[in-house]
Write a protein that holds these residues in place. Structure first.
Motif, PDB file in Angstrom:
ATOM      1  N   GLU A 227       0.850  -1.196   0.000  1.00  0.00           N
ATOM      2  CA  GLU A 227       0.000   0.000   0.000  1.00  0.00           C
ATOM      3  C   GLU A 227       0.882   1.240   0.000  1.00  0.00           C
ATOM      4  N   ASP A 228       0.627   2.120  -0.966  1.00  0.00           N
ATOM      5  CA  ASP A 228       1.455   3.338  -1.039  1.00  0.00           C
ATOM      6  C   ASP A 228       0.878   4.421  -0.128  1.00  0.00           C
ATOM      7  N   SER A 229       1.514   5.588  -0.185  1.00  0.00           N
ATOM      8  CA  SER A 229       1.121   6.695   0.701  1.00  0.00           C
ATOM      9  C   SER A 229      -0.278   7.205   0.406  1.00  0.00           C
ATOM     10  N   ASN A 230      -0.744   6.978  -0.799  1.00  0.00           N
ATOM     11  CA  ASN A 230      -2.088   7.427  -1.169  1.00  0.00           C
ATOM     12  C   ASN A 230      -3.162   6.403  -0.801  1.00  0.00           C
ATOM     13  N   GLY A 231      -2.743   5.261  -0.240  1.00  0.00           N
ATOM     14  CA  GLY A 231      -3.710   4.217   0.127  1.00  0.00           C
ATOM     15  C   GLY A 231      -4.013   3.244  -0.990  1.00  0.00           C
TER      16      GLY A 231
END
Length: 285
Positions: A227-231
């Protein structure tokens, strides 16, 4: 020749004639008279009457110059319809004279009843033996969640629950409800990827799971979600290390049940290492 010599000769002649006459009479009686009056040598083979209905029996035997008599005792077999021949004497293929009477035993018009025992908590194999001894047959087997594998949980006849002592016709089929060896408690399947075999088995046991089949492959990929920082979630395929689980069924997205078997896929190390995996004792327990 003297009179004495002539008398002896005449006596011998008479004795010889008497003996010849006796022999001739005996030969006539045994080889002509008796065979003629008793149909000696004229025999027939008894047919197999098993399964023939009583209403057809008279004509069937009359065509073969035989007669029958019904024994007072009857028997029962679910293989044959009511009032069909169950047993006979003389037996099939026996040689008898024309007109011989055949003694028969008929299948009962109504099956006898037997009292059903309680087979609850007995093993399925044991229950089958019990049914056979009572002249009953195994019907449908329905499995329901229970840790007691192949243990009888319920017994039924024509859809109705059977209790101990209930009377049912002999030859009936009895349905059973048995345990499937699995509990009815479910949970989200855990993730076993990247574990070695003994670790995976240890974790599964802690959740009440069993080891199923183990498949060894030359290579395999572990699918990991990131999961990246943007979700946003992405899936990345990572090469599995030798000796590690890279796939299992059911996977971590499925629902598992206590007692369920879990199949594992593992990357091979080498032939000797696979043969010497120390988990064998754990698996066999």
């Amino acid at each position: 020749m003297s009179k004495t010599g002539a008398s002896k000769k005449d006596l011998l002649v008479h004795i010889g004639l008497a003996a010849a006459t006796s022999i001739a009479i005996l030969l006539f009686v045994f080889y002509i008279y008796l065979p003629f009056t008793t149909n000696h040598g004229e025999s027939m083979t008894v047919p197999n009457l098993e399964g023939i209905l009583l209403e057809d029996l008279g004509e069937f035997l009359e065509e073969r110059d035989l007669r029958y008599e019904i024994e007072p005792d009857s028997g029962y077999s679910p293989k044959f319809p009511p009032l069909a021949v169950l047993k006979q004497f003389p037996l099939p293929n026996a040689k008898v004279k024309e007109g011989r009477k055949i003694y028969i035993t008929l299948n009962s018009s109504k099956p006898p009843v037997v009292k059903m025992p309680s087979l609850i908590q007995r093993s399925l194999k044991n229950a089958q033996l019990e049914l056979r001894s009572l002249g009953l047959f195994l019907g449908e087997i329905r499995y329901r969640p229970d840790f007691a594998l192949n243990t009888i949980l319920g017994q039924y006849y024509q859809g109705k629950k059977l209790n101990a002592g209930d009377e049912i016709p002999k030859g009936s089929k009895i349905d059973f409800e048995v345990g499937d060896g699995l509990g009815n408690q479910t949970f989200q399947m855990l993730n076993l990827t990247d574990m070695i075999l003994d670790e995976a088995v240890f974790v599964m046991r802690g959740y009440g799971l069993k080891l199923g089949d183990v498949f060894y492959e030359k290579e395999g990929k572990i699918m990991k979600e990131k999961e990246d920082s943007n979700g946003d979630v992405s899936v990345e395929a990572i090469e599995a290390r030798p000796g590690r689980v890279f796939k299992h069924a059911p996977n971590a997205k499925k629902i598992a049940r206590i007692g369920q078997e879990i199949d594992l896929w593992i990357v091979e190390v080498d032939s000797s290492a696979v043969e010497d995996v120390p988990i064998l004792d754990l698996v066999s327990e």
